[in-house]
Design an enzyme around this catalytic site. Structure first.
Site, mmCIF file in Angstrom:
data_model
loop_
_atom_site.group_PDB
_atom_site.id
_atom_site.type_symbol
_atom_site.label_atom_id
_atom_site.label_comp_id
_atom_site.label_asym_id
_atom_site.label_seq_id
_atom_site.Cartn_x
_atom_site.Cartn_y
_atom_site.Cartn_z
ATOM 1 N N ASP A 71 0.821 -1.204 0.000
ATOM 2 C CA ASP A 71 0.000 0.000 0.000
ATOM 3 C C ASP A 71 0.860 1.260 0.000
ATOM 4 O O ASP A 71 0.524 2.257 -0.642
ATOM 5 C CB ASP A 71 -0.924 0.007 1.215
ATOM 6 N N GLY A 72 1.986 1.231 0.726
ATOM 7 C CA GLY A 72 2.857 2.398 0.763
ATOM 8 C C GLY A 72 3.438 2.725 -0.600
ATOM 9 O O GLY A 72 3.576 3.896 -0.973
#
Length: 328
Positions: A71-72
């Site tokens: 997600d980052g």
């Protein structure tokens, strides 16, 4: 994606994505698409066949981005192209991958779907954040977080120029609807549909003052003012520490619509996975304990004992955040 397109790769800085890059290269070679990546990543991973470019060119010259990581990594790719939003496809090689569209083992199918035009785009809002002498954007959240030994987060909130109330807490989370399932969720805030418009303000471990989530409209700018007696909280943007605030400092936040574009291949599958992952986060179990809940036959069928997508195990990101809050 069509012949003559330029696709950019954004890669996780540590996880091994070389095999996935080879898959993307094989696809681009047969579709007349140029594949580019940051020169540092091309050199680090010895990516033959990938054109090295500087970050500015990567951000401004691509027709689409494939983010390989977690997600980052996806959030970083969206921030990178915020000045010129292009479609971003997230491929999960992280721990949770709540925001990413496909798992790593599904990459071939995803590329085929893209080639055949079986995809849609979803628009996402961001937060424009202005502090003392700096400005940035966040697609998940901006957080004022207590630094041990430096006092609590102490701030007065104003909405559209009118004073609303005061916070004293361990953290103060300002989230987009997409980011509502990250730190906001872990702090007890509500989950909003990413298709909704608005901004969430949620305190974590409040001592006094406002102790519930405030939901603001998409056109209501908010302003946080730290009193002269305040501590020096850290400022986190999408899970990354970007600086500190001090006594008397101010933070201005407003929502910007249509700031990012996410590639979706199967809306229902993404929604179903999100519900499963949210449910698994409520279980007081470690990843290896979750594996014990998976039937032995299924464990044998998955590479390295990793369950099929949507069956676990999953692990909450660091800092006890909910899904979408990891730096992956």
């Amino acid at each position: 994606m069509h012949d003559g397109s330029r696709i950019g790769l954004v890669l996780h800085p540590h996880r091994d994505c070389v095999g996935a890059v080879a898959q993307v290269l094989a696809w681009t070679a047969t579709h007349g698409v140029e594949l580019v990546a940051a020169a540092a990543d091309v050199e680090r991973l010895h990516l033959h066949g990938v054109t090295p470019v500087d970050v500015a060119e990567l951000a401004s010259s691509c027709d689409g981005i494939i983010a390989l990581g977690g997600d980052g990594t996806l959030l970083g790719a969206m921030r990178m192209v915020v000045a010129n939003p292009v479609p971003v496809l997230g491929v999960n090689f992280g721990r949770l991958g709540f925001l990413t569209e496909v798992e790593g083992q599904e990459l071939d199918g995803a590329l085929t779907a893209l080639a055949e035009g079986r995809s849609t785009l979803e628009s996402r809002s961001c937060l424009v954040v202005r502090g003392p002498g700096w400005e940035t954007v966040a697609f998940n959240d901006v957080v004022l977080a207590r630094v041990p030994g430096e006092g609590m987060v102490d701030a007065t909130l104003s909405v559209a120029g009118r004073r609303y109330g005061h916070y004293r807490s361990d953290a103060l989370i300002i989230a987009t609807p997409m980011g509502s399932t990250a730190y906001n969720f872990a702090a007890g805030g509500p989950v909003m549909s990413p298709g909704a418009a608005g901004v969430l303000v949620t305190p974590s471990a409040p001592l006094n003052g406002i102790d519930r989530t405030v939901v603001l409209g998409p056109h209501e700018p908010l302003h946080l003012a730290l009193p002269e007696t305040a501590g020096r909280p850290a400022v986190e943007v999408d899970g990354l520490v970007v600086g500190r605030l001090g006594p008397g400092d101010e933070l201005h936040v407003e929502a910007r619509a249509d700031a990012g574009l996410l590639v979706r291949l199967d809306d229902w599958l993404a929604a179903d996975r999100s519900r499963v992952k949210l449910s698994l986060l409520d279980l007081p179990l470690l990843p290896e304990e979750l594996m014990e809940l998976v039937p032995e036959e299924l464990r044998r069928r998955t590479p390295g004992g990793v369950p099929a997508p949507g069956t676990g195990p999953v692990r909450a990101p660091q800092g006890a955040r909910g899904p979408g809050g990891e730096v992956g």
